[in-house]
Enzyme design. Sequence first.
Site, short mmCIF file in Angstrom:
data_model
loop_
_atom_site.label_atom_id
_atom_site.label_comp_id
_atom_site.label_asym_id
_atom_site.label_seq_id
_atom_site.Cartn_x
_atom_site.Cartn_y
_atom_site.Cartn_z
N LYS A 22 0.82 -1.22 0.00
CA LYS A 22 0.00 0.00 0.00
C LYS A 22 0.85 1.26 0.00
O LYS A 22 0.61 2.19 -0.77
CB LYS A 22 -0.92 0.00 1.23
CG LYS A 22 -1.63 1.32 1.46
CD LYS A 22 -2.46 1.30 2.71
CE LYS A 22 -1.73 1.60 3.98
NZ LYS A 22 -1.38 3.02 4.20
N ASN A 23 1.86 1.30 0.86
CA ASN A 23 2.62 2.55 1.00
C ASN A 23 3.52 2.82 -0.19
O ASN A 23 3.85 3.97 -0.46
CB ASN A 23 3.41 2.55 2.32
CG ASN A 23 2.48 2.70 3.51
OD1 ASN A 23 1.29 3.03 3.34
ND2 ASN A 23 2.98 2.45 4.70
N CYS A 117 -3.74 13.03 13.22
CA CYS A 117 -4.21 11.67 12.91
C CYS A 117 -4.17 10.85 14.17
O CYS A 117 -3.54 11.21 15.15
CB CYS A 117 -3.31 11.11 11.82
SG CYS A 117 -3.12 9.37 11.85
N ARG A 122 1.67 14.66 13.29
CA ARG A 122 2.51 14.25 12.17
C ARG A 122 2.88 15.47 11.33
O ARG A 122 2.26 15.76 10.32
CB ARG A 122 1.78 13.19 11.34
CG ARG A 122 1.57 11.91 12.12
CD ARG A 122 0.70 10.92 11.42
NE ARG A 122 1.38 10.14 10.41
CZ ARG A 122 0.85 9.10 9.79
NH1 ARG A 122 -0.37 8.72 10.09
NH2 ARG A 122 1.53 8.44 8.86
N ILE A 124 4.85 18.02 8.73
CA ILE A 124 5.43 17.80 7.40
C ILE A 124 6.50 18.85 7.10
O ILE A 124 6.76 19.19 5.95
CB ILE A 124 4.36 17.76 6.28
CG1 ILE A 124 3.55 19.05 6.24
CG2 ILE A 124 3.45 16.58 6.42
CD1 ILE A 124 2.84 19.23 4.91
N GLN A 126 9.65 18.65 7.18
CA GLN A 126 10.79 18.17 6.38
C GLN A 126 10.46 18.18 4.88
O GLN A 126 11.33 18.43 4.05
CB GLN A 126 11.21 16.77 6.82
CG GLN A 126 11.66 16.70 8.26
CD GLN A 126 12.82 17.65 8.53
OE1 GLN A 126 13.85 17.61 7.87
NE2 GLN A 126 12.65 18.52 9.52
N ASP A 305 4.53 0.09 12.08
CA ASP A 305 3.25 -0.43 11.58
C ASP A 305 3.00 -1.88 12.01
O ASP A 305 1.93 -2.43 11.74
CB ASP A 305 3.19 -0.32 10.05
CG ASP A 305 2.93 1.11 9.60
OD1 ASP A 305 2.76 1.99 10.46
OD2 ASP A 305 2.90 1.35 8.37
N ARG A 397 -8.79 0.34 5.01
CA ARG A 397 -7.87 1.28 4.35
C ARG A 397 -6.64 0.56 3.80
O ARG A 397 -6.03 1.03 2.85
CB ARG A 397 -7.37 2.32 5.36
CG ARG A 397 -8.33 3.44 5.66
CD ARG A 397 -7.65 4.46 6.56
NE ARG A 397 -6.28 4.64 6.10
CZ ARG A 397 -5.25 4.97 6.87
NH1 ARG A 397 -5.43 5.16 8.15
NH2 ARG A 397 -4.04 5.10 6.38
C1 UD1 Z 1 4.76 6.41 6.62
C2 UD1 Z 1 3.74 5.33 6.42
C3 UD1 Z 1 3.20 4.87 7.76
C4 UD1 Z 1 4.33 4.46 8.68
C5 UD1 Z 1 5.41 5.54 8.75
C6 UD1 Z 1 6.66 5.10 9.50
C7 UD1 Z 1 2.82 5.87 4.28
C8 UD1 Z 1 1.64 6.34 3.52
N1 UD1 Z 1 2.67 5.85 5.60
O1 UD1 Z 1 4.11 7.52 7.23
O2 UD1 Z 1 2.33 3.77 7.54
O3 UD1 Z 1 3.83 4.26 9.98
O4 UD1 Z 1 5.82 5.92 7.42
O5 UD1 Z 1 7.20 3.96 8.91
O6 UD1 Z 1 3.83 5.47 3.73
N2 UD1 Z 1 8.26 13.70 10.85
C9 UD1 Z 1 8.60 15.02 11.12
N3 UD1 Z 1 8.55 15.92 10.09
C10 UD1 Z 1 8.21 15.59 8.81
C11 UD1 Z 1 7.87 14.25 8.55
C12 UD1 Z 1 7.91 13.32 9.59
O7 UD1 Z 1 8.92 15.37 12.24
O8 UD1 Z 1 8.20 16.46 7.94
C13 UD1 Z 1 8.32 12.68 11.93
C14 UD1 Z 1 6.95 12.05 12.23
O9 UD1 Z 1 6.21 12.82 13.15
C15 UD1 Z 1 7.37 10.71 12.79
C16 UD1 Z 1 8.64 10.37 12.00
O10 UD1 Z 1 9.10 11.60 11.46
O11 UD1 Z 1 7.71 10.82 14.14
C17 UD1 Z 1 8.42 9.38 10.87
O12 UD1 Z 1 7.34 9.83 10.05
P1 UD1 Z 1 7.25 9.47 8.50
O13 UD1 Z 1 8.28 8.43 8.18
O14 UD1 Z 1 7.25 10.72 7.71
O15 UD1 Z 1 5.83 8.81 8.40
P2 UD1 Z 1 4.79 8.95 7.23
O16 UD1 Z 1 5.51 9.13 5.93
O17 UD1 Z 1 3.75 9.94 7.61
#
Ligand code: UD1
Length: 430
Positions: A22-23, A117, A122, A124, A126, A305, A397
């Site tokens: 899925k991801n 969520c 979460r 963004i 970065q 996950d 989902r």
């Molecule tokens: C993706 C997966 C999700 C999985 C997660 C970690 C998808 C659609 N979802 O979520 O199922 O649980 O990876 O393997 O692929 N963070 C920041 N700033 C940012 C981005 C992330 O601080 O700009 C932090 C987040 O809060 C978290 C960590 O980085 O603590 C990892 O998040 P991230 O790897 O980005 O998760 P997702 O991509 O949202």
Amino acid sequence: MDAYIVKGGAPLKGMVTIGGAKNAALGILAGAIMADSTVSIDNVPNVRDTGVMLQAIEGIGAKVQHVYSNSVQINGTGITNIDVEYDYIRRIRASYYLLGALLGKYHEASVALPGGCAIGSRPIDQHLKGFRALGASVDLDHGMIYAKAEHLHGAHIYFDVVSVGATINLMLAACMADGYTVLENVAKEPHIVDVANFLNAMGADIRGAGTDVIRINGVRRLHGTTYSIIPDQIEAGTFMAGAAITHGDVTVNNVIPKHLECISAKLAEMGCTVIEDDESVRVIGAERLRPANVKTLPYPGFPTDMQPQITVALSLADGSSLVTESIFENRFKYVDELNRMGAHIQVEGNTAYVTGVSQLTGAQLAAPDLRAGAALVMAALSADGFSKIEDIHFIQRGYEDFVGKLRGLGAKIEEVDDDYKERKFKLRYA
Ligand code: UD1
């Protein structure tokens, strides 16, 4: 309201075929709109999240054709609209990949800001830091992110945290930027490599995916291709954990065993027999599982996950275990539900202290999120008596035909939408 009704006690036994990741699919479907001809994608999991992503793509003017249930063709040449509506973002956060894809191809994108969520805050930041480094101006206004670049150029970006989403979003944007990009401290998950391989199949020049550093030479155009998505590591891991939880014997087919090693190793440590073959992994549950400590980490560490599924297994182990969640701060919401089934788990901060019990009992449950929902189903399958799991839209989902696959392994489970069906199920298995 739709729910799963489960009669516990039957071990999961047999073979199950795992679908596409899925991801990976979410990044690949978004990336497909960047090509200047038709892209065919196979092994697309037919789950709610990919359905929403395809609707979002159609919503901005791309052509989407379902060839059969796991295969789609996407042609993004007709895109006229760079606005991705809030409705899609609300339903799947990953629709923010359209920000990277649209910015890369059209140098402009407008996407609603994803909200919080169930599993924690979460940010963004970065993603946005990366887009800015590529030369885009990024403005946040009235809940929308608006990114625009006169000249999208290569850059050296060092991520402050390892992020799957930011790594994929920056690969999407940078692969059509002018010049050379280096992404450092990137995520290394199998789906990162799959998205990079897919973009390269369309003509991108991305190297190093799967290591800490990704190097990208921007190209002017991407072309159509045919691509098959890798198997889903987490779907496979969920059924492997299911074998451990129910004292079963399950072979997950159509998998890449290397992607499952962190899960296989933990299950072996807990006393399961794990047998790897070229494209399958067989897990034979132990009479009584041994306790173990688990800490979630970015790949190749233990995946966040899979944290709820392994915690359910540990709740049935002969002794005490510690589970530390180091990725998302609010991922233990299901513990209250599990404790209502007789588990002994105490959560303090990001650590769950698990004291194993020999048996869970059936209860009325609600899925708090996708993976925790699947974990509660596994708990119900091992429990004494009937359970009902509500809010199954979370589970749908990310798991294709979850009930069908579980029934193929001998589970007594049915999706019900009224009392009559529930009573009938209970009478059948009384
Ligand atoms: C993706 C997966 C999700 C999985 C997660 C970690 C998808 C659609 N979802 O979520 O199922 O649980 O990876 O393997 O692929 N963070 C920041 N700033 C940012 C981005 C992330 O601080 O700009 C932090 C987040 O809060 C978290 C960590 O980085 O603590 C990892 O998040 P991230 O790897 O980005 O998760 P997702 O991509 O949202």
